[in-house]
Design a protein around this motif. Structure first.
Motif, mmCIF file in Angstrom:
data_model
loop_
_atom_site.group_PDB
_atom_site.id
_atom_site.type_symbol
_atom_site.label_atom_id
_atom_site.label_comp_id
_atom_site.label_asym_id
_atom_site.label_seq_id
_atom_site.Cartn_x
_atom_site.Cartn_y
_atom_site.Cartn_z
ATOM 1 N N ALA A 115 0.979 -1.495 0.235
ATOM 2 C CA ALA A 115 -0.014 -0.059 -0.155
ATOM 3 C C ALA A 115 1.002 0.826 0.129
ATOM 4 C CB ALA A 115 -1.039 -0.297 1.466
ATOM 5 N N THR A 116 0.158 2.145 -0.234
ATOM 6 C CA THR A 116 0.985 3.546 -0.459
ATOM 7 C C THR A 116 0.251 4.492 0.641
ATOM 8 O OG1 THR A 116 -0.369 4.331 -2.288
ATOM 9 C CG2 THR A 116 1.088 3.509 -2.727
ATOM 10 N N ASP A 117 1.120 5.342 0.862
ATOM 11 C CA ASP A 117 0.556 6.697 2.111
ATOM 12 C C ASP A 117 1.217 7.799 1.881
ATOM 13 O OD1 ASP A 117 0.786 8.593 4.417
ATOM 14 O OD2 ASP A 117 -0.197 6.185 5.539
ATOM 15 N N PRO A 118 0.275 8.945 0.928
ATOM 16 C CA PRO A 118 0.440 10.355 0.939
ATOM 17 C C PRO A 118 1.413 10.890 1.796
ATOM 18 C CG PRO A 118 -1.901 9.735 0.258
ATOM 19 C CD PRO A 118 -1.547 8.287 1.201
ATOM 20 N N GLN A 119 1.082 10.853 2.994
ATOM 21 C CA GLN A 119 1.282 11.386 3.737
ATOM 22 C C GLN A 119 3.433 11.212 3.753
ATOM 23 O OE1 GLN A 119 -0.647 11.564 7.478
ATOM 24 N NE2 GLN A 119 -0.912 13.046 7.196
ATOM 25 N N VAL A 120 3.189 9.398 3.815
ATOM 26 C CA VAL A 120 4.869 9.099 3.958
ATOM 27 C C VAL A 120 5.426 8.842 2.717
ATOM 28 C CG1 VAL A 120 6.510 6.782 4.029
ATOM 29 C CG2 VAL A 120 4.235 7.281 5.873
ATOM 30 N N ARG A 121 4.633 9.546 1.877
ATOM 31 C CA ARG A 121 5.337 9.648 0.100
ATOM 32 C C ARG A 121 5.878 10.763 0.365
ATOM 33 N NH1 ARG A 121 4.027 7.607 -5.463
ATOM 34 N NH2 ARG A 121 4.449 5.828 -4.466
ATOM 35 N N TRP A 124 9.261 11.815 2.209
ATOM 36 C CA TRP A 124 10.678 11.163 1.866
ATOM 37 C C TRP A 124 10.829 12.292 -0.031
ATOM 38 C CZ3 TRP A 124 13.693 9.710 4.318
ATOM 39 C CH2 TRP A 124 13.452 8.929 6.067
ATOM 40 N N GLU A 125 9.381 12.719 -0.463
ATOM 41 C CA GLU A 125 9.540 13.718 -1.494
ATOM 42 C C GLU A 125 10.403 14.716 -0.778
ATOM 43 O OE1 GLU A 125 5.743 13.477 -3.043
ATOM 44 O OE2 GLU A 125 6.351 12.070 -4.468
ATOM 45 N N ALA A 126 10.075 15.972 0.163
ATOM 46 C CA ALA A 126 10.426 16.663 0.215
ATOM 47 C C ALA A 126 11.891 16.340 1.248
ATOM 48 C CB ALA A 126 9.595 16.951 2.401
ATOM 49 N N VAL A 127 12.123 15.484 0.786
ATOM 50 C CA VAL A 127 13.612 15.579 2.032
ATOM 51 C C VAL A 127 14.503 15.313 0.207
ATOM 52 C CG1 VAL A 127 15.524 13.291 2.446
ATOM 53 C CG2 VAL A 127 13.804 13.407 3.598
ATOM 54 N N LEU A 128 13.998 14.712 -0.788
ATOM 55 C CA LEU A 128 14.661 14.419 -1.719
ATOM 56 C C LEU A 128 14.636 16.139 -2.372
ATOM 57 C CD1 LEU A 128 15.415 13.047 -5.005
ATOM 58 C CD2 LEU A 128 12.598 13.202 -4.802
ATOM 59 N N ALA A 129 13.126 17.505 -2.533
ATOM 60 C CA ALA A 129 13.226 18.383 -2.675
ATOM 61 C C ALA A 129 14.260 18.864 -1.927
ATOM 62 C CB ALA A 129 12.152 18.257 -2.755
ATOM 63 N N ASP A 130 14.528 19.087 -0.916
ATOM 64 C CA ASP A 130 15.504 19.994 0.295
ATOM 65 C C ASP A 130 17.220 19.319 0.080
ATOM 66 O OD1 ASP A 130 13.131 21.151 0.649
ATOM 67 O OD2 ASP A 130 12.715 20.018 2.677
ATOM 68 N N GLY A 131 17.455 18.205 -0.370
ATOM 69 C CA GLY A 131 17.962 17.537 0.385
ATOM 70 C C GLY A 131 18.882 16.900 -1.385
ATOM 71 N N PRO A 153 21.990 5.666 -7.194
ATOM 72 C CA PRO A 153 21.820 6.886 -7.011
ATOM 73 C C PRO A 153 21.335 7.681 -7.058
ATOM 74 C CG PRO A 153 24.396 5.991 -6.646
ATOM 75 C CD PRO A 153 23.236 5.208 -7.854
ATOM 76 N N THR A 154 21.236 8.068 -8.454
ATOM 77 C CA THR A 154 20.186 9.075 -9.469
ATOM 78 C C THR A 154 18.659 8.905 -9.475
ATOM 79 O OG1 THR A 154 21.061 7.632 -10.741
ATOM 80 C CG2 THR A 154 22.093 9.211 -10.382
ATOM 81 N N ASP A 155 18.440 7.670 -8.727
ATOM 82 C CA ASP A 155 16.916 7.527 -8.719
ATOM 83 C C ASP A 155 15.949 7.746 -8.391
ATOM 84 O OD1 ASP A 155 14.515 5.825 -9.603
ATOM 85 O OD2 ASP A 155 15.727 4.047 -9.884
ATOM 86 N N GLY A 156 15.664 9.304 -7.562
ATOM 87 C CA GLY A 156 15.351 9.242 -6.722
ATOM 88 C C GLY A 156 13.454 9.385 -6.386
ATOM 89 N N ARG A 157 13.254 8.749 -7.586
ATOM 90 C CA ARG A 157 11.589 8.405 -7.392
ATOM 91 C C ARG A 157 11.141 6.936 -6.629
ATOM 92 N NH1 ARG A 157 7.852 6.593 -12.042
ATOM 93 N NH2 ARG A 157 5.863 6.591 -10.418
ATOM 94 N N ARG A 158 12.455 6.161 -7.408
ATOM 95 C CA ARG A 158 12.846 5.100 -6.997
ATOM 96 C C ARG A 158 13.369 5.112 -5.104
ATOM 97 N NH1 ARG A 158 15.347 -0.650 -7.938
ATOM 98 N NH2 ARG A 158 13.713 -2.257 -7.874
ATOM 99 N N MET A 159 14.290 5.714 -4.905
ATOM 100 C CA MET A 159 14.426 5.768 -3.210
ATOM 101 C C MET A 159 13.392 5.550 -2.932
ATOM 102 S SD MET A 159 18.330 6.573 -3.400
ATOM 103 C CE MET A 159 18.219 8.618 -4.320
ATOM 104 N N VAL A 160 12.740 7.188 -3.680
ATOM 105 C CA VAL A 160 11.495 7.655 -2.648
ATOM 106 C C VAL A 160 10.025 6.202 -2.132
ATOM 107 C CG1 VAL A 160 8.864 9.103 -2.548
ATOM 108 C CG2 VAL A 160 10.650 9.875 -3.342
ATOM 109 N N ARG A 161 10.556 5.328 -3.137
ATOM 110 C CA ARG A 161 9.077 4.439 -2.729
ATOM 111 C C ARG A 161 9.952 3.416 -2.349
ATOM 112 N NH1 ARG A 161 4.497 2.021 -1.763
ATOM 113 N NH2 ARG A 161 3.602 0.276 -3.815
#
Length: 327
Positions: A115-121, A124-131, A153-161
């Motif tokens: 399952a996915t959770d919009p808040q959890v995702r 981690w998307e905020a971590v990607l955007a900020d850092g 290490p360049t695949d941000g989308r898959r690391m978020v997931r």
């Protein structure tokens, strides 16, 4: 008994032509499994086969998303599975073709997605955007060292997931991956490849041809349809480089060269991924008798399958009855 066929392997090996040949011989319909060809308007840069060159064969999972939408493996799995089963219900053969690695595995191995959770995702998307990807990769290495080693290490989308799955399930990301077994629907998997030097020699003029045919203009039009706002489409090889060119980051020649290099790098990844699958029967894309070789393997496998189900069935009769091609 109808057996679906999957034609997989690296980009630019000749998969599309083989799929068309097989669909004609087997009275089939084609199901695309290239993630970027799901998008409307992304034609030149994805080498999408024009309608006039599809030989009158029905194609599915092409042009089903707008560039502002996010392509997901889970959605594809559901919709493509429905297409495959509808084709079989019509008494025709599904011929699945493409090289999007995770999409192939999701479709043929019946991947069950956590399952996915919009808040959890979003966290981690905020971590990607900020850092950036480095901060995300550091977090993944701390949470799941094995996943950190296997995901680029360049695949941000898959690391978020991966981080989302680890947080929601409390288990390593790999635990949610599908296990390789008997392919769904008993699909026969064919892989098409070529010698590395030969493949590079095909990729370079193919890249040049895309730019000559109007890739830059295609991207300009897609910008007006929201390409920059999309999370998936704008990252596609060729499209990302042209966007950078339009933003003044590259000269046109550099954008073309980076597209070639990106494609070549992706081909290596595809080859490594598909070569690990023992179910794939490999064919040489340079073989002048490629379609005949593929068809003979399909006939042999189908005859074996029928003999296993009914030992009384004569293999010769099975091979003949399997050929349901149009006259």
């Amino acid at each position: 008994m109808i057996t679906p066929i999957a034609v997989v392997g690296p980009t630019a090996t000749g998969k599309s032509d083989l799929a068309l040949d097989l669909a004609q011989r087997l009275d089939g319909e084609i199901v695309n499994i290239d993630a970027m060809q799901l998008y409307r308007g992304m034609d030149i840069g994805t080498a999408k086969l024009p309608v006039a060159e599809r030989r009158g064969i029905a194609h599915h999972q092409l042009d089903v998303l707008e560039v502002t939408e996010t392509a997901t493996v889970a959605a594809y799995q559901s919709e493509a599975s429905a297409d495959v089963e509808a084709i079989m219900a019509r008494g025709r053969t599904p011929v699945v073709v493409g090289g999007s690695m995770m999409y192939v595995q999701a479709l043929l191995d019946r991947w069950e997605f956590p399952a996915t959770d919009p808040q959890v995702r979003a966290k981690w998307e905020a971590v990607l955007a900020d850092g950036g990807v480095q901060a995300l990769h550091d977090a993944l290495r701390a949470a799941d060292p094995v996943a950190a080693k296997t995901i680029l290490p360049t695949d941000g989308r898959r690391m978020v997931r991966a981080l989302e799955v680890v947080e929601l399930t409390g288990r390593p990301f790999a635990a949610s991956q599908p296990q390789v077994g008997e392919p769904h629907w008993g699909t026969i998997i064919l892989g098409v490849d070529r010698e590395t030097a030969q493949l590079d020699a095909r990729i370079e003029p193919r890249t040049t041809r895309m730019f000559d045919q109007g890739l830059v203009d295609e991207v300009r039009e897609l910008i007006g349809r929201g390409l920059r706002e999309g999370q998936t489409a704008r990252r596609a090889i060729g499209y990302a480089q042209v966007l950078a060119y339009l933003d003044g980051e590259y000269e046109l020649d550099e954008a073309r060269e980076r597209t070639f290099i990106g494609t070549r790098r992706y081909v290596r990844r595809q080859r490594s991924w598909f070569r690990r699958d023992p179910r794939v029967h490999w064919l040489d894309g340079a073989d002048a008798a490629l379609a005949d070789s593929a068809f003979e393997h399909i006939r042999s496998r189908t005859a074996e399958s029928r003999a296993t189900c009914d030992p009384a069935v004569d293999n010769g009769e099975s091979r003949v009855s399997m050929n349901r091609s149009r006259p």
